[in-house]
Design a protein around this motif. Sequence first.
Motif, mmCIF file in Angstrom:
data_model
loop_
_atom_site.group_PDB
_atom_site.id
_atom_site.type_symbol
_atom_site.label_atom_id
_atom_site.label_comp_id
_atom_site.label_asym_id
_atom_site.label_seq_id
_atom_site.Cartn_x
_atom_site.Cartn_y
_atom_site.Cartn_z
ATOM 1 N N THR A 150 -32.269 -6.058 -4.944
ATOM 2 C CA THR A 150 -30.948 -6.239 -5.703
ATOM 3 C C THR A 150 -31.292 -7.254 -6.725
ATOM 4 O OG1 THR A 150 -29.714 -6.051 -3.635
ATOM 5 C CG2 THR A 150 -28.747 -7.149 -5.290
ATOM 6 N N LEU A 151 -31.762 -8.295 -6.455
ATOM 7 C CA LEU A 151 -32.242 -9.331 -7.898
ATOM 8 C C LEU A 151 -33.000 -8.687 -8.794
ATOM 9 C CD1 LEU A 151 -32.620 -12.960 -6.004
ATOM 10 C CD2 LEU A 151 -30.651 -11.413 -6.723
ATOM 11 N N GLU A 152 -34.024 -8.022 -8.463
ATOM 12 C CA GLU A 152 -34.643 -7.186 -9.548
ATOM 13 C C GLU A 152 -33.800 -6.422 -10.367
ATOM 14 O OE1 GLU A 152 -37.703 -5.216 -7.120
ATOM 15 O OE2 GLU A 152 -39.095 -7.121 -7.168
ATOM 16 N N ALA A 153 -32.859 -5.629 -9.724
ATOM 17 C CA ALA A 153 -32.219 -4.656 -10.425
ATOM 18 C C ALA A 153 -31.218 -5.593 -11.220
ATOM 19 C CB ALA A 153 -31.187 -3.777 -9.197
ATOM 20 N N LEU A 154 -30.655 -6.744 -10.722
ATOM 21 C CA LEU A 154 -29.690 -7.296 -11.868
ATOM 22 C C LEU A 154 -30.326 -8.098 -12.827
ATOM 23 C CD1 LEU A 154 -27.588 -9.213 -9.020
ATOM 24 C CD2 LEU A 154 -26.788 -7.440 -10.372
ATOM 25 N N MET A 155 -31.809 -8.386 -12.581
ATOM 26 C CA MET A 155 -32.764 -8.992 -13.454
ATOM 27 C C MET A 155 -32.914 -7.824 -14.636
ATOM 28 S SD MET A 155 -36.312 -10.548 -12.827
ATOM 29 C CE MET A 155 -35.793 -10.941 -11.223
ATOM 30 N N ALA A 156 -32.886 -6.676 -14.485
ATOM 31 C CA ALA A 156 -33.050 -5.678 -15.397
ATOM 32 C C ALA A 156 -31.969 -5.821 -16.473
ATOM 33 C CB ALA A 156 -33.314 -4.354 -14.933
ATOM 34 N N ARG A 157 -30.969 -6.122 -16.270
ATOM 35 C CA ARG A 157 -29.598 -6.388 -17.195
ATOM 36 C C ARG A 157 -29.638 -7.497 -18.033
ATOM 37 N NH1 ARG A 157 -25.386 -5.015 -12.367
ATOM 38 N NH2 ARG A 157 -26.649 -3.333 -11.363
ATOM 39 N N VAL A 158 -30.651 -8.580 -17.639
ATOM 40 C CA VAL A 158 -30.673 -9.810 -18.508
ATOM 41 C C VAL A 158 -31.934 -9.893 -19.240
ATOM 42 C CG1 VAL A 158 -30.328 -12.189 -18.000
ATOM 43 C CG2 VAL A 158 -29.243 -10.854 -16.394
ATOM 44 N N ASP A 159 -31.954 -10.522 -20.247
ATOM 45 C CA ASP A 159 -33.130 -10.801 -21.209
ATOM 46 C C ASP A 159 -33.797 -12.013 -20.747
ATOM 47 O OD1 ASP A 159 -34.937 -10.751 -23.146
ATOM 48 O OD2 ASP A 159 -33.534 -11.491 -24.741
ATOM 49 N N TRP A 160 -34.459 -11.997 -19.675
ATOM 50 C CA TRP A 160 -35.166 -13.285 -19.217
ATOM 51 C C TRP A 160 -36.565 -13.421 -19.594
ATOM 52 C CZ3 TRP A 160 -33.897 -16.188 -14.582
ATOM 53 C CH2 TRP A 160 -32.521 -15.719 -14.016
ATOM 54 N N PRO A 161 -36.731 -14.705 -19.946
ATOM 55 C CA PRO A 161 -38.115 -14.829 -20.740
ATOM 56 C C PRO A 161 -39.262 -14.689 -19.813
ATOM 57 C CG PRO A 161 -37.019 -16.832 -20.167
ATOM 58 C CD PRO A 161 -36.087 -16.006 -19.659
ATOM 59 N N VAL A 162 -40.418 -14.213 -20.351
ATOM 60 C CA VAL A 162 -41.477 -13.842 -19.631
ATOM 61 C C VAL A 162 -42.802 -14.915 -19.726
ATOM 62 C CG1 VAL A 162 -43.201 -12.186 -18.767
ATOM 63 C CG2 VAL A 162 -40.814 -11.503 -19.665
ATOM 64 N N ASN A 163 -43.176 -15.697 -18.998
ATOM 65 C CA ASN A 163 -44.079 -16.810 -19.116
ATOM 66 C C ASN A 163 -45.047 -16.851 -18.029
ATOM 67 O OD1 ASN A 163 -43.316 -17.673 -21.810
ATOM 68 N ND2 ASN A 163 -41.749 -18.984 -21.008
ATOM 69 N N SER A 164 -44.496 -17.322 -16.893
ATOM 70 C CA SER A 164 -45.566 -17.287 -15.495
ATOM 71 C C SER A 164 -45.974 -16.087 -15.323
ATOM 72 C CB SER A 164 -44.838 -18.143 -14.568
ATOM 73 O OG SER A 164 -43.647 -17.360 -13.910
ATOM 74 N N ASN A 165 -47.043 -16.140 -14.376
ATOM 75 C CA ASN A 165 -47.444 -14.895 -13.571
ATOM 76 C C ASN A 165 -46.541 -13.980 -12.691
ATOM 77 O OD1 ASN A 165 -49.916 -15.001 -14.830
ATOM 78 N ND2 ASN A 165 -50.837 -16.100 -13.160
ATOM 79 N N PHE A 166 -45.658 -15.046 -12.106
ATOM 80 C CA PHE A 166 -44.531 -14.394 -11.426
ATOM 81 C C PHE A 166 -43.782 -13.785 -12.296
ATOM 82 C CE2 PHE A 166 -40.149 -14.984 -9.596
ATOM 83 C CZ PHE A 166 -40.304 -14.263 -8.627
#
Length: 283
Positions: free
Chosen positions: A204-220
Amino acid sequence: MPGQQHDTINVIIRESPKLALWALRTVAGLDLEGPGELSVATGEINNRVSADRQADTLIVQGPQHQPHRLFVCEVESRLSHRKLRQCLRYAATLWVRHEAPVHVVIFSPDPRAGEFPASVSLTAGALTTTLSLCIAGPDQIPAITDPESVAADPSLATLSVMAHGADEEVDRAYMQGLDSLPDGDRKRYLEHAFGIIDRSTQRTLEALMARVDWPVNSNFAKKHYGAGEVNRAIRCLLKVLESRDVQLSADERKRIVECEDLEQLDDWLGRAARAICADELFA
């Protein structure tokens, strides 16, 4: 052996010792605000005659050499009466050493947490010792559905997602609340969340995440935020192919849906704008 969920909850408590005061105030009805900062101490609970004992987290209020109060915070994935008796031993040992008030808080995702007693006693000859327990289980952790409340207390909100992740309103509020935090904090708390929630809530969080422009830095972040970018690219590609009436076989559609290479998806998307058949897309 403690697992990832146990260790991650422990990290959250150490990063936010005020969770102990929150639990005692809201679950046990004790308002223990007072002088002295909260700090995390070594979890060793021994004296010269005791067996070695190690608390998950020990928090002191006031100076560590002469604390005003001590808080033993234990994380239990599955509660047991044996563990409650062990907590009493922890409290008694600390009182003997410091002669200061001791409180025990147990944080547990165990759905049976409410079935355990609010106190435990041990008797040895003429001596009986009783400990009042504060057990914060899923029923005691609030379902936080307000993004502003998430931003105000992300540690408690992360526990809320663990306890109530089946409620999508809680998940949406969590993601919206984290989005207002500085980049480092929101990524840290989301990583904590993924360490303690079940797979269904992760999806569910992954699906919500896809709608937000989150920065990508860490391996996680690269793994999970990148997954959101991949999902967006797949949806966009299928939409373009559908609008151009390009027919896909079951195997061809599966090839697109299961692709995790963002560069490959971008390449197909460019071809999809001109392709009149699937052969031209995959050429």
